[in-house]
Design an enzyme around this catalytic site. Structure first.
Site, short mmCIF file in Angstrom:
data_model
loop_
_atom_site.label_atom_id
_atom_site.label_comp_id
_atom_site.label_asym_id
_atom_site.label_seq_id
_atom_site.Cartn_x
_atom_site.Cartn_y
_atom_site.Cartn_z
N ARG A 184 0.84 -1.19 0.00
CA ARG A 184 0.00 0.00 0.00
C ARG A 184 0.89 1.26 0.00
O ARG A 184 0.58 2.23 -0.69
CB ARG A 184 -0.94 -0.01 1.21
CG ARG A 184 -1.96 -1.13 1.18
CD ARG A 184 -2.84 -1.09 2.41
NE ARG A 184 -3.61 0.15 2.47
CZ ARG A 184 -4.30 0.54 3.55
NH1 ARG A 184 -4.31 -0.21 4.64
NH2 ARG A 184 -4.99 1.66 3.53
N CYS A 241 -1.41 6.42 8.53
CA CYS A 241 -1.69 5.12 7.93
C CYS A 241 -2.75 5.35 6.86
O CYS A 241 -2.68 6.33 6.13
CB CYS A 241 -2.15 4.13 9.00
SG CYS A 241 -3.61 4.68 9.92
#
Length: 283
Positions: A184, A241
């Site tokens: 990611r 995040c």
């Protein structure tokens, strides 16, 4: 004794029925919003109440100007204190958060309690599986407590905004640490992150790297060695995040390591990438 970072299953078992302790089940599944409550109803730690990531620990309304604030934006401190009161939390209550995911959701609750100035909060080290391995029983009782009286105090945490991140591009005084999985971070997982990549200059520390094989946190010295290299000045670090949840796991790991002072960017990648004008790095 006050627990402020982690608590073991053995330690929790000694206090789980204490009137001045509150246990909160933070289980969640990003792909299945019903998972947490459904799992809680099937079986949870005795005396535990349920804390929903999408409901109790987030406020998904937009900013006053209508801007998107990310997938799990924070509620106001006042609203969160009201939620804590409904769980029966007082200023002197020891709160324990747990999940079944290595602390990835429980750490959000840990951080939020510190955000409203409550120091006596800890994450069950190893979560549900370690509790059960300790011969800990589960309950199906739906728990409620008399309303608590906790009030907000001076924050024990620091929050930064997208504007602060942008300003840091020029000053270069802070380092962003991205808690997402490496694919990611690199921009290779379009299923979760349709706009892939990371904030320019951010370093990657996947939150699962904070854990041992059994799901408990690594020793403080080991965490200290890693995070001291990533952020030589802890107070200059910013944790982020996908949506401000697993970023709290890195903040908890730093606190365990004795490296206090890092900030949370609550909007994180989901807020950052929603504005096309903000720069993105890949790879």
């Amino acid at each position: 004794m006050t627990y402020t970072t982690l608590i073991s299953a053995a330690e929790l078992a000694e206090h789980i029925f204490s009137s001045d302790w509150i246990v909160l089940d933070c289980r969640h599944d990003l792909m299945n919003p019903r998972f947490g409550m459904d799992s809680y109803r099937v079986g949870h730690l005795p005396n535990a109440q349920f804390a929903g990531i999408d409901t109790d620990l987030s406020d998904k309304s937009p900013a006053p100007d209508g801007a998107f604030r990310g997938r799990h934006p924070l509620p106001t401190r006042e609203d969160f204190v009201d939620t804590l009161q409904t769980w029966g939390v007082h200023s002197g209550t020891q709160v324990v958060a747990y999940d079944a995911h290595g602390g990835m959701y429980a750490a959000r609750l840990w951080w939020m309690l510190r955000w409203v100035g409550h120091r006596a909060v800890a994450v069950l080290d190893g979560g549900l599986s370690v509790w059960q391995a300790h011969n800990g029983t589960l309950s199906t009782e739906l728990v409620s407590r008399p309303r608590g009286t906790i009030t907000a105090a001076a924050p024990l945490t620091t929050v930064v905004s997208a504007a602060d991140i942008v300003a840091n591009f020029e000053s270069g005084s802070r380092i962003v640490i991205d808690a997402r999985a490496p694919d990611r971070y690199r921009g290779e997982n379009e299923t979760i992150d349709p706009v892939g990549g990371h904030i320019p200059g951010a370093k990657n520390r996947f939150f699962k790297e904070n854990l041992q094989a059994d799901g408990r946190f690594k020793p403080a010295a080991e965490l200290r060695a890693v995070f001291s290299e990533l952020a030589p000045v802890p107070a200059a670090a910013i944790s982020q995040c996908g949506s401000g949840v697993t970023a709290c796991h890195n903040l908890l790991a730093m606190e365990i390591a004795g490296l206090s002072g890092a900030a949370l960017y609550p909007g994180s990648w989901s807020e950052w990438c929603a504005e096309p004008a903000r720069p993105v790095e890949r790879g």
